[in-house]
Design an enzyme around this catalytic site. Structure first.
Site, PDB file in Angstrom:
ATOM      1  N   PHE A 113      35.780  45.241  39.853  1.00 67.37           N
ATOM      2  CA  PHE A 113      36.766  44.476  39.091  1.00 67.37           C
ATOM      3  C   PHE A 113      36.380  43.009  38.892  1.00 67.37           C
ATOM      4  O   PHE A 113      37.117  42.265  38.259  1.00 67.37           O
ATOM      5  CB  PHE A 113      38.125  44.539  39.795  1.00 67.37           C
ATOM      6  CG  PHE A 113      38.665  45.928  39.913  1.00 67.37           C
ATOM      7  CD1 PHE A 113      39.240  46.562  38.829  1.00 67.37           C
ATOM      8  CD2 PHE A 113      38.575  46.620  41.119  1.00 67.37           C
ATOM      9  CE1 PHE A 113      39.733  47.857  38.936  1.00 67.37           C
ATOM     10  CE2 PHE A 113      39.069  47.913  41.233  1.00 67.37           C
ATOM     11  CZ  PHE A 113      39.635  48.535  40.139  1.00 67.37           C
ATOM     12  N   LYS A 114      35.266  42.569  39.428  1.00 66.03           N
ATOM     13  CA  LYS A 114      34.926  41.157  39.391  1.00 66.03           C
ATOM     14  C   LYS A 114      34.072  40.793  38.175  1.00 66.03           C
ATOM     15  O   LYS A 114      33.621  41.653  37.444  1.00 66.03           O
ATOM     16  CB  LYS A 114      34.210  40.771  40.694  1.00 66.03           C
ATOM     17  CG  LYS A 114      35.017  41.089  41.957  1.00 66.03           C
ATOM     18  CD  LYS A 114      36.430  40.497  41.911  1.00 66.03           C
ATOM     19  CE  LYS A 114      37.183  40.630  43.221  1.00 66.03           C
ATOM     20  NZ  LYS A 114      37.653  41.983  43.512  1.00 66.03           N
ATOM     21  N   ILE A 115      33.831  39.490  38.005  1.00 68.32           N
ATOM     22  CA  ILE A 115      33.152  39.019  36.792  1.00 68.32           C
ATOM     23  C   ILE A 115      31.737  39.573  36.695  1.00 68.32           C
ATOM     24  O   ILE A 115      31.237  39.869  35.612  1.00 68.32           O
ATOM     25  CB  ILE A 115      33.154  37.479  36.724  1.00 68.32           C
ATOM     26  CG1 ILE A 115      32.604  37.012  35.371  1.00 68.32           C
ATOM     27  CG2 ILE A 115      32.420  36.857  37.902  1.00 68.32           C
ATOM     28  CD1 ILE A 115      32.840  35.544  35.081  1.00 68.32           C
TER      29      ILE A 115
END
Length: 328
Positions: A121-123
């Protein structure tokens, strides 16, 4: 976060201040080292309120954990000033903010230690995993030992120059495949940030005549992974999302303290003898967790509409989002 808290010497008898709006893992990390989380309000930046942090400090407070939610910077200068004044540590949860800045300084590098995450879910993502950064040599040495179950004693020369005696820890060492993926992902982060900021600016300009846009504590340092509309009332927020765009942040559940069931009901471990909420050292420092204890945060989150930004979004796709919102 566990490695940082452990290395900072935090444990039973200690309190750590966390924001009312963050993933439950922030608070659970505190419990996992035997300490007690104290929940503070957020402000309209959707990050921890430095004024309320100072109000929540007691003689048992050992650290504050600012969380850069949705890639939005906390007021790190104000938080660090409060922490310095009261002699407490700053453990930055920058898990959603890898690559972001506040006043030209990278998020995760303002405090005594910072934590990043590389899950789906992170950049950027390596599949799973994370990292700890610090410029405190003592904290680094302790985190090095703790994160590798003291295996650093037996493989290679990792303990060269380390003066801290080995102690028992956990196994958080990453693997070579994830690391190789991450090295390639790191090369892309500046390009991703540029695309996100361009898309967010385009959409914000389309909507700003009608809606109040949350520009955060540092619009330039903000990662721009999301855009937030702040509605005047909760009812109006519900009306706005009826167009099918965005979601109201208070409904994200796992990110709002009221839905942290294990914390709210003080169940810190399956084995009661290992439950920090039952430790003698913590007996007099456990807050009364109630659903209405952070009314300011609940009010803001009930009016905050979050719209994810896709770095690959075309102007046509952003125009379609804007049209729906403008026609509400």
């Amino acid at each position: 976060l566990l490695s940082a808290l452990t290395a900072a010497g935090i444990g039973p008898g200690d309190q750590v201040i966390v924001p009312a709006y963050t993933y439950i893992a922030s608070a659970m990390a505190v419990v996992s080292v035997g300490a007690i989380p104290v929940i503070a309000e957020i402000d309209e930046s959707l990050t921890i309120d430095p004024i309320d942090v100072e109000k929540k400090i007691t003689k048992h407070t050992k650290a504050v954990m600012p969380v850069h939610m949705l890639g939005m910077p906390c007021k790190m200068d104000a938080i660090c000033d409060v922490a310095s004044k009261h002699g407490i540590k700053v453990i930055e949860d920058a898990c959603q903010a890898m690559g972001g800045d506040y006043k030209g300084k990278k998020l995760g590098t303002w405090g005594d230690a910072g934590a990043y995450s590389y899950n789906y879910f992170k950049i950027i993502s390596a599949g799973e995993g994370g990292a700890l950064v610090t410029n405190d040599k003592d904290l680094y040495q302790k985190a090095l030992i703790y994160h590798d179950s003291s295996a650093v004693c037996f493989f290679g020369n990792q303990l060269e120059g380390v003066t801290v005696p080995p102690f028992c820890g956990n196994e958080y060492r990453t693997n070579e495949i994830s690391s190789a993926i991450l090295r390639e992902q790191l090369k892309k982060i500046e390009g991703i940030k540029k695309d996100l900021k361009k898309a967010k600016k385009y959409l914000a300009e389309k909507l700003s005549a009608k809606y109040k846009i949350n520009m955060t504590n540092d619009p330039e340092g903000n990662l721009a992974m999301h855009l937030q509309i702040i509605a005047p009332t909760a009812e109006e927020a519900c009306n706005i999302i009826s167009c099918g765009v965005g979601g109201i942040l208070v409904r994200s559940r796992r990110h709002v303290y009221t839905d942290w069931e294990a914390i709210m009901q003080k169940r810190g471990h399956l084995n009661p003898l290992m439950d920090p909420f039952k430790f003698e050292a913590n007996r007099d420092i456990i807050p009364e967790y109630t659903h209405d204890m952070c009314p300011k945060s609940l009010d803001i989150l009930s009016r905050a509409i979050n719209i994810p930004i896709n770095p690959d979004a075309t102007e046509e796709a952003l125009d379609a989002i804007a049209e729906k919102l403008l026609n509400v």
